[in-house]
Write an enzyme that holds these catalytic residues in place. Structure first.
Site, PDB file in Angstrom:
ATOM      1  N   HIS A  23     -26.238  47.257  -5.620  1.00  0.00           N
ATOM      2  CA  HIS A  23     -26.869  46.060  -4.521  1.00  0.00           C
ATOM      3  C   HIS A  23     -27.337  47.438  -3.928  1.00  0.00           C
ATOM      4  O   HIS A  23     -27.007  47.240  -2.489  1.00  0.00           O
ATOM      5  CB  HIS A  23     -25.952  45.158  -3.992  1.00  0.00           C
ATOM      6  CG  HIS A  23     -25.156  44.814  -4.988  1.00  0.00           C
ATOM      7  ND1 HIS A  23     -23.429  44.021  -4.981  1.00  0.00           N
ATOM      8  CD2 HIS A  23     -25.493  44.119  -6.032  1.00  0.00           C
ATOM      9  CE1 HIS A  23     -23.340  42.770  -5.904  1.00  0.00           C
ATOM     10  NE2 HIS A  23     -24.345  43.578  -6.772  1.00  0.00           N
ATOM     11  N   HIS A  77     -11.264  36.597  -5.516  1.00  0.00           N
ATOM     12  CA  HIS A  77     -13.127  36.639  -4.952  1.00  0.00           C
ATOM     13  C   HIS A  77     -13.666  36.266  -5.758  1.00  0.00           C
ATOM     14  O   HIS A  77     -13.656  36.617  -7.112  1.00  0.00           O
ATOM     15  CB  HIS A  77     -12.863  37.892  -4.386  1.00  0.00           C
ATOM     16  CG  HIS A  77     -14.408  38.414  -4.058  1.00  0.00           C
ATOM     17  ND1 HIS A  77     -14.996  37.840  -2.968  1.00  0.00           N
ATOM     18  CD2 HIS A  77     -14.908  39.305  -3.873  1.00  0.00           C
ATOM     19  CE1 HIS A  77     -16.266  38.173  -3.240  1.00  0.00           C
ATOM     20  NE2 HIS A  77     -16.066  39.602  -3.502  1.00  0.00           N
ATOM     21  N   GLU A  79     -16.834  36.771  -6.277  1.00  0.00           N
ATOM     22  CA  GLU A  79     -18.395  37.903  -6.657  1.00  0.00           C
ATOM     23  C   GLU A  79     -17.883  37.770  -8.068  1.00  0.00           C
ATOM     24  O   GLU A  79     -16.599  37.840  -8.783  1.00  0.00           O
ATOM     25  CB  GLU A  79     -18.328  39.181  -5.868  1.00  0.00           C
ATOM     26  CG  GLU A  79     -19.726  39.316  -5.252  1.00  0.00           C
ATOM     27  CD  GLU A  79     -19.556  40.669  -4.406  1.00  0.00           C
ATOM     28  OE1 GLU A  79     -19.385  40.730  -3.890  1.00  0.00           O
ATOM     29  OE2 GLU A  79     -20.994  40.991  -4.703  1.00  0.00           O
ATOM     30  N   ASP A  81     -18.149  40.572  -9.977  1.00  0.00           N
ATOM     31  CA  ASP A  81     -17.495  41.732 -10.463  1.00  0.00           C
ATOM     32  C   ASP A  81     -15.965  41.600 -10.476  1.00  0.00           C
ATOM     33  O   ASP A  81     -15.341  42.181 -10.862  1.00  0.00           O
ATOM     34  CB  ASP A  81     -18.108  42.825  -9.645  1.00  0.00           C
ATOM     35  CG  ASP A  81     -17.297  42.597  -7.806  1.00  0.00           C
ATOM     36  OD1 ASP A  81     -17.834  41.468  -7.621  1.00  0.00           O
ATOM     37  OD2 ASP A  81     -17.264  43.946  -6.940  1.00  0.00           O
ATOM     38  N   HIS A 143     -15.548  39.828   2.255  1.00  0.00           N
ATOM     39  CA  HIS A 143     -17.203  40.034   2.809  1.00  0.00           C
ATOM     40  C   HIS A 143     -17.767  38.786   2.702  1.00  0.00           C
ATOM     41  O   HIS A 143     -18.744  38.631   2.850  1.00  0.00           O
ATOM     42  CB  HIS A 143     -18.288  41.792   3.102  1.00  0.00           C
ATOM     43  CG  HIS A 143     -17.823  41.382   1.131  1.00  0.00           C
ATOM     44  ND1 HIS A 143     -19.376  41.998   0.494  1.00  0.00           N
ATOM     45  CD2 HIS A 143     -17.645  41.220  -0.053  1.00  0.00           C
ATOM     46  CE1 HIS A 143     -19.346  41.526  -0.433  1.00  0.00           C
ATOM     47  NE2 HIS A 143     -17.691  41.547  -1.395  1.00  0.00           N
ATOM     48  N   ASP A 162     -11.691  43.406  -2.147  1.00  0.00           N
ATOM     49  CA  ASP A 162     -12.704  43.934  -1.891  1.00  0.00           C
ATOM     50  C   ASP A 162     -12.132  45.272  -0.844  1.00  0.00           C
ATOM     51  O   ASP A 162     -12.105  46.501  -0.981  1.00  0.00           O
ATOM     52  CB  ASP A 162     -14.061  43.316  -1.413  1.00  0.00           C
ATOM     53  CG  ASP A 162     -14.885  42.920  -2.551  1.00  0.00           C
ATOM     54  OD1 ASP A 162     -15.038  44.177  -3.597  1.00  0.00           O
ATOM     55  OD2 ASP A 162     -15.302  42.512  -2.197  1.00  0.00           O
ATOM     56  N   TYR A 189     -17.758  53.257   1.156  1.00  0.00           N
ATOM     57  CA  TYR A 189     -17.739  52.037   1.102  1.00  0.00           C
ATOM     58  C   TYR A 189     -16.509  51.146   1.889  1.00  0.00           C
ATOM     59  O   TYR A 189     -18.383  49.881   2.529  1.00  0.00           O
ATOM     60  CB  TYR A 189     -16.587  51.382  -0.159  1.00  0.00           C
ATOM     61  CG  TYR A 189     -15.935  50.433  -0.826  1.00  0.00           C
ATOM     62  CD1 TYR A 189     -16.152  49.533  -1.661  1.00  0.00           C
ATOM     63  CD2 TYR A 189     -15.705  49.505   0.017  1.00  0.00           C
ATOM     64  CE1 TYR A 189     -15.947  49.175  -2.473  1.00  0.00           C
ATOM     65  CE2 TYR A 189     -14.849  48.363  -0.553  1.00  0.00           C
ATOM     66  CZ  TYR A 189     -15.144  48.013  -1.973  1.00  0.00           C
ATOM     67  OH  TYR A 189     -15.220  46.778  -2.246  1.00  0.00           O
ATOM     68  N   HIS A 220     -11.098  47.743  -6.468  1.00  0.00           N
ATOM     69  CA  HIS A 220     -11.965  49.136  -6.852  1.00  0.00           C
ATOM     70  C   HIS A 220     -11.332  50.453  -6.054  1.00  0.00           C
ATOM     71  O   HIS A 220     -10.952  51.056  -5.044  1.00  0.00           O
ATOM     72  CB  HIS A 220     -13.723  48.911  -6.209  1.00  0.00           C
ATOM     73  CG  HIS A 220     -14.906  47.860  -6.287  1.00  0.00           C
ATOM     74  ND1 HIS A 220     -14.934  47.552  -7.696  1.00  0.00           N
ATOM     75  CD2 HIS A 220     -14.361  46.371  -5.441  1.00  0.00           C
ATOM     76  CE1 HIS A 220     -15.879  46.739  -7.267  1.00  0.00           C
ATOM     77  NE2 HIS A 220     -15.364  45.680  -6.086  1.00  0.00           N
TER      78      HIS A 220
END
Ligand code: FEO
Length: 390
Positions: A23, A77, A79, A81, A143, A162, A189, A220
């Site tokens: 992104h 989460h 998202e 990923d 986020h 995250d 990050y 991550h």
């Protein structure tokens, strides 16, 4: 490939060696999607990975248990990923999905969850799953609205999703194996992903200080073991501390705006201000904003091109609006041919970010800076460093 964290707790995630742009966040070494598997009376999977890497995740799980035997999936989460393989794993195992209300709402939009059995948790909910107890810490807007962390009470591991992550792919799983790199990528990050929401971070840090922590296992990058206190302290620094530092970002067509940038840098450096100068056409924006995170002065220069900033500076300004690094002293500068527009465009962005704007006639120059202009720009740099802004 499964890697043991503690007895019956494994990293079973996937290394994404190939991704180079997350992104717009440049990821020159790729990233990892960390999933964790806890085995025992009940088998619990924490987070998954991108859909296209699902077979690798299943392979990692299979090194420890048969994936059919997963009893619970903690979806921290939605998202993709981290949630991209949920459908497959739920289908294989029939596992119950533990998430929060917002997580359920978002997952139900992404996936067909009609037959999923959800267990909904709130902030501070504790659950005993087999022989392990977990406490859930909701971290909304860090986020996304659904982000949460999971604290394994028995093993003192915080699965932080995250937060505390780094986009950094390597063969190493633990911080002590690559200490300095991991801080660098954690900062990058933080700047690129968490900066817009940094006002949420102090409350979360306070909550974490009440926990005994043997490990922080993010979604991550590397797992924090040896440097837990250091990374928490770094987060506090990145939230609160502004350095006596200037970041000068410019684009130039025929060198005039470059000379202006370098002249301003000379003045600032003469006053002892740590100064970084970036030609935006030559450095990735995600690297530049990592420096912007803790700078006091942000100077942006662009020639006027067709009544606007250059496309490179336009992209940088868009990114800046996206990650919103507030509380800076802003200086806009640039050269022009027949009508000056770029400096005002940059100032518009500064105003939207509530910057204290410092202006001077020397900051707009027609076509080419003269020796006198260069002197004035150096003097402006010195004055900028000398002003008391409080
Ligand atoms: Fe790594 Fe917000 O997903």
């Amino acid at each position: 490939m499964a890697v043991k964290l503690k007895e019956n707790i494994y990293w079973v995630g996937v290394v994404d060696w190939d991704i180079r742009d997350f992104h717009s966040h440049e990821t020159p070494f790729g990233t990892t999607y960390n999933s964790y598997l806890i085995t025992g009376e009940k088998n619990i999977l924490i987070d998954t990975c991108k859909e296209e890497l699902c077979s690798e995740l299943i392979f990692g799980i299979s090194e420890v248990i048969n994936p059919k035997k997963i009893d619970y999936i903690i979806a921290q989460h939605s998202e993709k990923d981290h949630s991209g393989c949920l459908e497959d794993i739920v289908k294989i195992s029939g596992a119950k999905v533990i998430t929060n209300e917002k997580g359920k709402e978002l997952l139900s939009i992404y996936y067909n969850t009609d037959n999923w059995e959800f267990i909904i948790v709130n902030d501070n909910t504790t659950l005993k799953l087999g022989d392990k107890s977990f406490k859930f810490i909701l971290t909304p807007m860090l986020h996304w609205p659904d982000n949460m962390m999971t604290y394994c009470i028995d093993d003192k591991i915080l699965f932080s999703n995250d937060a505390f992550g780094q986009h950094f792919a390597s063969s190493k799983r633990f911080d002590y194996e690559i200490k300095n790199y991991s801080f660098h990528y954690a900062k990058e990050y933080f700047a690129n992903i968490l900066m817009p929401y940094k006002s949420m971070v102090p409350d979360i840090i306070e909550k974490l200080k009440c926990l005994e922590l043997d490990m922080i296992a993010p979604a991550h990058g590397v797992i924090w073991c040896k440097y837990i206190n250091n990374i928490i302290k770094k987060y506090e620094d990145w939230i609160f501390n502004v350095k006596n530092k200037a970041v000068i970002v410019y684009d130039s067509m025929y060198g005039s705006t470059r000379i202006m940038a370098h002249s301003l840098a000379c003045g600032l450096m003469e006053r002892g201000v740590e100064t970084k100068v970036y030609d935006v056409s030559k450095t990735s924006i995600s690297k530049i904003v990592t420096d912007v995170l803790d700078c006091k002065y942000l100077l942006i220069g662009s020639p006027t091109m067709n009544r606007n900033v250059t496309p490179n500076i336009g992209k940088f300004l868009t990114y800046l609006m996206n990650i919103r690094p507030y509380d800076k002293i802003g200086v806009a500068f640039g050269s022009y041919g027949w009508v000056e527009c770029a400096v005002n465009k940059i100032k518009t962005v500064f105003l939207e970010l509530y910057y204290k704007i410092v202006e001077d006639k020397c900051l707009t120059i027609r076509l080419k800076p003269t020796t006198e202009d260069i002197k004035k720009l150096k003097e402006f740099g010195r004055k900028l460093a000398d002003i008391d802004y409080d």
